[in-house]
Scaffold this motif. Structure first.
Motif, PDB file in Angstrom:
ATOM      1  N   ALA A 129       0.765  -1.361   0.082  1.00 55.90           N
ATOM      2  CA  ALA A 129       0.018  -0.022   0.032  1.00 55.90           C
ATOM      3  C   ALA A 129       0.862   1.346  -0.066  1.00 55.90           C
ATOM      4  N   PRO A 130       0.376   2.300  -0.226  1.00 55.12           N
ATOM      5  CA  PRO A 130       0.920   3.561  -0.239  1.00 55.12           C
ATOM      6  C   PRO A 130       1.563   3.802   1.069  1.00 55.12           C
ATOM      7  N   LEU A 131       2.929   4.530   1.417  1.00 59.15           N
ATOM      8  CA  LEU A 131       3.392   4.734   2.565  1.00 59.15           C
ATOM      9  C   LEU A 131       2.461   5.657   3.432  1.00 59.15           C
ATOM     10  N   TRP A 132       1.664   6.501   2.719  1.00 61.37           N
ATOM     11  CA  TRP A 132       0.780   7.418   3.453  1.00 61.37           C
ATOM     12  C   TRP A 132      -0.174   6.460   4.490  1.00 61.37           C
ATOM     13  N   LEU A 133      -0.574   5.395   4.098  1.00 62.05           N
ATOM     14  CA  LEU A 133      -1.428   4.600   4.492  1.00 62.05           C
ATOM     15  C   LEU A 133      -1.023   3.915   5.811  1.00 62.05           C
ATOM     16  N   PHE A 134       0.262   3.631   5.700  1.00 63.27           N
ATOM     17  CA  PHE A 134       0.940   3.052   7.001  1.00 63.27           C
ATOM     18  C   PHE A 134       1.153   4.056   8.246  1.00 63.27           C
ATOM     19  N   PHE A 135       1.566   5.491   7.685  1.00 61.63           N
ATOM     20  CA  PHE A 135       1.359   6.617   8.435  1.00 61.63           C
ATOM     21  C   PHE A 135      -0.019   6.980   9.248  1.00 61.63           C
ATOM     22  N   LEU A 136      -1.164   6.796   8.321  1.00 68.42           N
ATOM     23  CA  LEU A 136      -2.467   7.062   8.625  1.00 68.42           C
ATOM     24  C   LEU A 136      -2.877   6.137   9.559  1.00 68.42           C
ATOM     25  N   VAL A 163     -10.572   3.710   5.208  1.00 70.34           N
ATOM     26  CA  VAL A 163      -9.669   4.294   4.604  1.00 70.34           C
ATOM     27  C   VAL A 163      -8.865   3.521   3.613  1.00 70.34           C
ATOM     28  N   ALA A 164      -8.489   2.195   3.908  1.00 72.99           N
ATOM     29  CA  ALA A 164      -7.928   1.332   3.071  1.00 72.99           C
ATOM     30  C   ALA A 164      -8.579   1.143   1.811  1.00 72.99           C
ATOM     31  N   VAL A 165      -9.715   1.091   1.995  1.00 69.77           N
ATOM     32  CA  VAL A 165     -10.658   0.634   0.939  1.00 69.77           C
ATOM     33  C   VAL A 165     -10.330   1.923  -0.163  1.00 69.77           C
ATOM     34  N   ILE A 166     -10.400   3.157   0.336  1.00 69.44           N
ATOM     35  CA  ILE A 166     -10.243   4.254  -0.505  1.00 69.44           C
ATOM     36  C   ILE A 166      -8.795   4.312  -1.006  1.00 69.44           C
ATOM     37  N   ALA A 167      -7.829   3.978  -0.303  1.00 70.97           N
ATOM     38  CA  ALA A 167      -6.306   3.826  -0.897  1.00 70.97           C
ATOM     39  C   ALA A 167      -6.547   2.795  -2.022  1.00 70.97           C
TER      40      ALA A 167
END
Lengths: 95, 333
Positions: B60-67, B201-205
């Motif tokens: 997943a994108p890095l921003w997802l892990f931060f979020l 949020v993950a679904v959106i990502a």
């Protein structure tokens, strides 16, 4: 100087002052005097209160002085307040 | 006033650092720890998708892990703030709750480090794929590695939970059985809330990653990439999954191995038949990635296969999506 006892070793009741002694002229005063509320606290709590007053009541300064966090100091103060309330539960009447 | 004994101070710093650190200082240190955890988790695809949860998941994108880290922290902080307001006899500062709860998450750095080894993620993905296929032939070595790492993670999970409780106790000035019971209830509520928030949020990502390219730009290497994607799909058609996975980026390799790729292709062809021919390709761009959509005609239906290339022109994503309708219409008999 020895630590002042505040509760009876026999029945755990509150102790009062019956005799005071002057170290300079050896005068002795007898009567029946109640101990101030602060005297009922352990020595470390009394020391805390003295330092708190010296810090003008600033918890932030106290935390910095003691090298602990703000909530640690605040919680200590809250505990002392609870002890004082327990030792003197009757609220003072407003005149 | 006496300073704490140095030996006790070390133990206190490890298991109740909030005796010494709170407020903004704790918040800064805690956010650094959350950021570092997210960065390490990104390389191991370890998702902290709940206040107490850690799972190896999709890239997943890095921003997802931060979020994920921020949502976990905020959910528990808010819930425990409310709990503190209800049961505490005294006032307390919001910054202390936020700061100490952030700092309480720092042992998660070790959890994300333990999730890095490829064997850990390989077992997880393999096990899930086997459950989906209904056949089990688990590699005992992978099982052993997985169990060892999972057991190694457990003390850090317990340590984190203890720190979360001590944070609540110190910041809100609560203690005893009432505090413990309230903390457990708050933790469960925060776990549910954080899970719902992160799933959304993950679904959106993932949906953003699957969005069809809105612009096609032709460049010097675009034709080469389209041809490479066509060759890649041909490898799948020919059953040459080993050669296909050889074109994967390291991140893709950790997310999907040869067996999983074979399983995914087998599942597709069992539904729509074997691939008869490729109808064409088109190229798009998304956040630095090149997306090549290969439209194919299978026995029973047309199918789009999106091959995603990273900056090194390695395959970093593979999706089965809607085919290009223009290509399907053009080749319709």
């Amino acid at each position: 100087m020895k630590r002042l006892p505040t509760s009876c070793p026999s029945c755990s009741g509150s102790l009062a002052v019956k005799r005071l002694h002057c170290e300079t002229c050896e005068t002795e005063v007898e009567g029946l005097y109640s101990l101030p509320a602060l005297a009922s606290l352990p020595p470390e709590d009394q020391e805390f209160i003295i330092e708190f007053i010296k810090a003008s009541g600033s918890l932030k300064d106290m935390a910095s002085l003691m090298g602990v966090s703000y909530p640690t100091v605040r919680n200590r103060l809250d505990d002392i307040i609870s002890k004082l309330k327990r030792s003197d539960p009757k609220p003072k009447e407003k005149k | 006033m006496n300073a704490a004994n140095p030996q006790n101070k070390t133990v206190t710093l490890l298991f109740n650092p909030f005796f010494y650190i709170a407020g903004v200082q704790a918040l800064v240190l805690g956010l650094i720890a959350i950021g570092l955890t997210a960065l390490i988790a990104y390389f191991g695809n370890a998702h902290f998708d709940g206040v107490l949860d850690t799972h190896i998941g999709a890239a997943a994108p890095l921003w997802l892990f931060f979020l994920e880290g921020l949502i976990d922290w905020l959910c528990l902080s808010i819930v425990l703030w409310i709990c503190g307001r209800i049961i505490s006899r005294t006032m307390f500062r919001t910054i202390d709750v936020l700061g100490t709860q952030a700092l309480a998450r720092w042992p998660s750095i070790f959890i994300s480090l333990l999730a890095l080894p490829e064997a850990f993620s390989r077992f997880t993905h393999e096990f899930v794929a086997q459950i989906q296929r209904g056949d089990f032939h688990i590699n005992p070595v992978h099982v052993a590695v997985f169990l060892l790492l999972a057991m190694a993670m457990l003390p850090f999970v317990c340590w984190t939970i203890r720190l979360m409780y001590k944070s609540f106790s110190v910041a809100c000035n609560v203690s005893g059985g009432k505090a413990i019971g309230t903390f457990i209830v708050g933790l469960l509520i925060a776990e549910i809330v954080s899970k719902l928030a992160i799933t959304h949020v993950a679904v959106i990502a993932i949906a953003q990653q699957a969005t069809p390219p809105t612009s096609v730009t032709a460049g010097a290497n675009d034709k080469d990439l389209q041809k490479a994607a066509s060759v890649f799909v041909q490898l799948l058609q020919d059953g040459k999954f080993s050669e296909a996975t050889a074109q994967f980026s390291p991140k893709m390799k950790s997310a999907m191995d040869e067996n999983q790729l074979r399983g995914a292709w087998t599942e597709l062809t069992s539904k729509i038949g074997q691939c008869k021919k490729q109808l064409g390709t088109n190229l798009g761009n998304y956040q630095g990635f090149k997306l090549v959509l290969v439209t194919c005609q299978f026995e029973r239906a047309p199918q789009g296969i999106r091959v995603v290339y990273d900056g090194d022109n390695l395959v970093t994503g593979l999706w089965f999506v809607e085919p290009d309708p223009a290509l399907v219409s053009k080749h319709k008999d």
